[in-house]
Design an enzyme around this catalytic site. Structure first.
Site, PDB file in Angstrom:
ATOM      1  N   ASP A 490       0.820  -1.262   0.110  1.00  0.00           N
ATOM      2  CA  ASP A 490       0.032  -0.103  -0.072  1.00  0.00           C
ATOM      3  C   ASP A 490       1.088   1.301  -0.092  1.00  0.00           C
ATOM      4  OD1 ASP A 490      -2.405   1.436   0.355  1.00  0.00           O
ATOM      5  OD2 ASP A 490      -2.013   1.564   2.331  1.00  0.00           O
ATOM      6  N   THR A 492       0.088   4.809   1.522  1.00  0.00           N
ATOM      7  CA  THR A 492      -0.179   5.660   2.828  1.00  0.00           C
ATOM      8  C   THR A 492       0.090   4.682   3.980  1.00  0.00           C
ATOM      9  OG1 THR A 492      -1.732   6.849   1.826  1.00  0.00           O
ATOM     10  CG2 THR A 492      -1.674   7.047   4.254  1.00  0.00           C
ATOM     11  N   ASP A 691      -1.783  -1.181   6.092  1.00  0.00           N
ATOM     12  CA  ASP A 691      -1.966  -0.860   7.468  1.00  0.00           C
ATOM     13  C   ASP A 691      -3.192  -0.413   7.533  1.00  0.00           C
ATOM     14  OD1 ASP A 691      -1.966   1.567   5.940  1.00  0.00           O
ATOM     15  OD2 ASP A 691      -1.289   2.699   7.345  1.00  0.00           O
TER      16      ASP A 691
END
Length: 805
Positions: A490, A492, A691
């Site tokens: 990912d 961010t 996350d």
């Protein structure tokens, strides 16, 4: 026909497999499927089999499980409580051979399947003392038995070896027959006290047909001792070749006692070495402080760690360990987090920053508000996860288990053939040679090293990872990580710091001011937990923006949020959110955002009643280690792919900075999931690092899910590996660690298998015709004991490996 029954007593997959195997052995059963969650067994049979037959089969297997018809009362069929071990994670001891999977037991003692000493499990911080004492008591008991065995074995050995002297002075005191009686008396404490547990384990292994090292030791030493006693009491029963010149039968009390004493020594060394494999957990346990300073009405009060409650204000003084997880409410300091993250450089923490239990304060005092206490703290969760992972089974262990299943019967057969061969074709005294070599085969062929090869490496490897900020949920993750060739990340919070900041608030409608736009954005995001939303709310507080009341708030995963504010329908998010809210995006609006997006910034649009009136630009700095980590992973042959919910321009800017050739933008949670499935369909072994909640489906579907420790609990729960620091450099560590552990396991399996492949033929006497070499059962016992210790010692080498770049 097919019948479904209730199974009582199962608590883990090890139980399920064991019950399934036992039921399949019943004559007439064509198929048996056991469901652990429903505690049911579905059995297919050619013709009806009485329930009593299944009940007898499970009872004969040890009585740990029972079977009965659905809805039937259980109290008549339940096994005795003392025989039934507790379920997963409820006991404080487990078998290092993992005979019943991850099952744990309430009481210290022997494994009910293989007979190995149960090892203490440190479940949580409060269990440290009891577990340590349990392990220490096992070691002390073995040490006591070893010294008892040694004291009685030494004179037996000296008496027997004196036979090799030309003028044996002992025979001037009394005849050999009487010295044989002395050896018999001295052997009794060794056989019936110090080493009796080996014979108990051998009997249990034969009774349950879980043949193991104790089967071989029990048969070998037992045959030698019983033969000697029989020869002592009934010497006239044996032919002349079994007798000495004095007419006494050759006895093997010295072989029996020395073998059992050496096996005891091996068990003692294993207990000591096994204690070292848990060193990582013990070091983590030491991090937890016992006391804390609590602020009560402005006064400092020292309290026990168990007395701390949520929201208590605690004072952390210079050099103190932080007692719980919390947020700094006053002051700042440098924190040494190396024991949890593996990073040696202290981190500066200020007001509003989070701190973790077990980390060490620098040279300034500060106050924290307790947010996680007891078993909820990060340190407790790490210890729990390490314990769980240490006991988990790697798929490669199935190979060792399969080999072990055939190994013991094969060795017994080789031993019998050895006896027959020497009895027929061996030199005189042929039967003596036959007996000694048959016993040597049984003693040297210990499958213990084979059984310990995988769990010891896993235990040490998991502990090593925890010390370096890499939490492994189970052994399977380690094995799979070694084969990963594709990594999905990912953006961010994974590639970037995950600490977005507002850089600009733009106005696209002359009827609104910048403050108006900001007020709507903050009012909407006040109900959202997304990192980007938190950044805008924080920015609004700095600028003293008043939050307006909102109604009918709704978060659209991967797109944005919407609500009713001041009788207006307000939507905030990316271009997909605008489409969802049926908002038209004009060329001017799109071009206004492109400039920022090409710089790697994120742009969220604000729409009122289906018209874009403004936007907010949010920047999120790349982590300093991201580029280095990506380069290291690519050098390992791993294809790194970035999937982000952000727009194409922003994603391209980040990908260019990281030298990534593969990336996709505008990815919703279902898109990331489909991407994982598509790659797996092509035969790729996929790891996914993320996350956020939107990453959870892809994390769960991937071959190896990797969560950032700084992310959400949902992401961490869905993952197989957690990087505490939330840094991709931790992923590089995980890759290096998996390679090292799998290499170590293969070395252990090779050592164990090659050892037996060489040792058994030598013990059988294959070298005798060529070199006149025979292997004494006593030497075989010594070699057998040290084979297991060598496997553990090799596993301990993992403690010193370097897994960081």
């Amino acid at each position: 026909m097919q019948h479904t029954y209730h199974i009582h007593g199962m608590s883990c997959n090890g139980c399920r497999n064991h019950v399934e195997e036992t039921l399949l052995k019943v004559t007439g059963v064509s198929k048996a499927m056991v469901n652990l969650e429903k505690a049911e067994a579905t059995i297919e049979m050619k013709q009806h089999i009485p329930l009593a037959k299944f009940q007898k089969s499970l009872k004969d297997d040890g009585g740990r499980y029972s079977i009965h018809n659905q809805g039937e009362q259980q109290h008549h069929l339940e096994p005795k409580k003392e025989k039934q071990p507790q379920g997963k994670s409820t006991g404080t001891f487990y078998c290092p051979m993992q005979c019943e999977g991850d099952k744990t037991y309430d009481k210290q003692g022997d494994c009910p399947v293989c007979g190995m000493d149960l090892v203490p499990l440190q479940v949580d911080l409060s269990a440290e003392d009891s577990s340590a004492n349990g392990q220490e008591s096992t070691y002390k008991l073995l040490l006591k038995k070893f010294w008892v065995a040694s004291v009685f074995t030494l004179p037996v050995f000296l008496i027997a070896m004196s036979d090799m002297l030309a003028n044996n002075s002992l025979y001037s005191i009394m005849k050999q027959q009487y010295w044989n009686w002395v050896q018999f008396v001295l052997s009794i404490p060794v056989v019936f006290y110090a080493a009796w547990m080996f014979f108990e384990r051998a009997y249990r292994s034969i009774k349950t047909w879980h043949l193991n090292m104790f089967t071989l030791i029990g048969i070998g030493a037992g045959v030698a001792w019983c033969f000697s006693v029989f020869g002592l009491v009934f010497p006239d029963f044996f032919p002349q070749q079994f007798k000495t010149e004095s007419g006494a039968v050759h006895v093997y009390f010295e072989a029996t006692t020395v073998i059992l004493t050496l096996v005891l020594l091996g068990q003692l060394l294993e207990a000591r070495a096994h204690n070292k494999t848990n060193s990582a957990v013990k070091e983590l346990l030491k991090l937890a402080p016992n006391k804390a300073v609590k602020m009560v009405d402005g006064e400092e009060v020292e309290v026990g760690i168990d007395s701390i409650a949520l929201h208590d204000i605690l004072k952390v003084k210079p050099g103190d360990k932080i007692p719980v997880d919390g947020t700094i409410t006053e002051g700042e300091s440098s924190i040494d987090e190396s024991m949890i993250t593996g990073e040696p450089i202290p981190v500066i923490k200020k007001m509003g920053d989070k701190v973790s239990s077990g980390t060490i304060n620098g040279n300034q005092s500060f106050l924290i508000k307790a947010e996680k206490v007891g078993s909820d703290t990060l340190l407790s969760q790490i210890i729990h996860m390490v314990n769980e992972a240490s006991r988990s089974r790697a798929p490669i262990q199935n190979l060792a288990d399969k080999v072990s299943g055939y190994f013991v019967p094969t060795v017994v057969a080789i031993s019998v053939l050895t006896f027959i061969f020497w009895a027929i074709w061996g030199p005189e005294p042929a039967y003596v040679y036959a007996l000694v070599n048959a016993i040597a085969v049984l003693i040297i062929a210990c499958p213990c090293a084979l059984g310990l090869a995988t769990p010891m490496s896993v235990m040490v490897g998991v502990g090593k990872g925890a010390q370096n900020g890499v939490l492994i949920k189970n052994a399977e993750a380690l094995e799979k990580m070694n084969t990963v060739n594709t990594l999905i990340v990912d953006k961010t919070g994974t590639m970037t710091e995950g600490k977005p900041t507002v850089e600009k608030v733009g106005v696209l409608d002359s009827g609104f001011t910048e403050r108006d736009i900001l007020q709507y954005i903050v009012s909407l995001n006040a109900h959202s937990e997304h990192p980007l939303a938190e950044a805008t709310v924080k920015y609004g507080k700095v600028h003293n923006v008043k939050i307006l009341k909102s109604f009918h708030f709704k978060a659209i995963t991967g797109k944005g949020v919407e609500a009713s504010i001041s009788n207006n329908h307000v939507a905030l998010g990316n271009s997909k959110m605008m489409s969802y809210a049926q908002v038209e995006m004009t060329i001017n609006v799109i071009e206004a955002a492109k400039t920022f997006q090409k710089q790697g910034k994120t742009v969220s649009f604000l729409a009122l009643d289906k018209k874009v009136v403004g936007y907010v630009v949010i920047g999120d700095k790349l982590k300093d280690t991201s580029a280095k980590a990506v380069k290291a992973l690519q050098s390992k042959g791993i294809d790194v792919i970035m999937l982000t919910g952000d727009n194409h321009n922003t994603a391209q800017a980040v990908a260019s900075e990281l030298n990534l050739t593969h990336f996709k933008a505008g990815m919703l949670p279902e898109d990331k999931l489909k991407a994982v499935e598509k790659l797996q369909a092509k035969g790729k072994v996929v790891a996914m690092a993320g996350d956020g909640i939107n990453d959870a489906p892809a994390l769960a579907k991937s071959d190896v899910g990797i969560a950032m420790g700084t992310g959400t609990d949902v992401a961490i729960e869905s993952a197989m590996i957690t990087l505490i620091k939330g840094d991709l450099q931790g992923l590089v560590k995980a890759k290096y660690l998996s390679e090292a552990v799998m290499k170590n396991i293969k070395q252990n399996l090779f050592f164990a298998l090659i050892y037996n492949a060489i040792g058994v033929p030598i013990a059988a006497g294959v070298l005798f015709p060529f070199f006149g070499i025979l292997l004494s059962p006593m030497i075989a016992a010594l070699a057998m004991s040290f084979s297991s210790v060598s496997v553990i010692t090799n596993a301990l080498r993992l403690r010193t490996i370097k897994i960081s770049t």
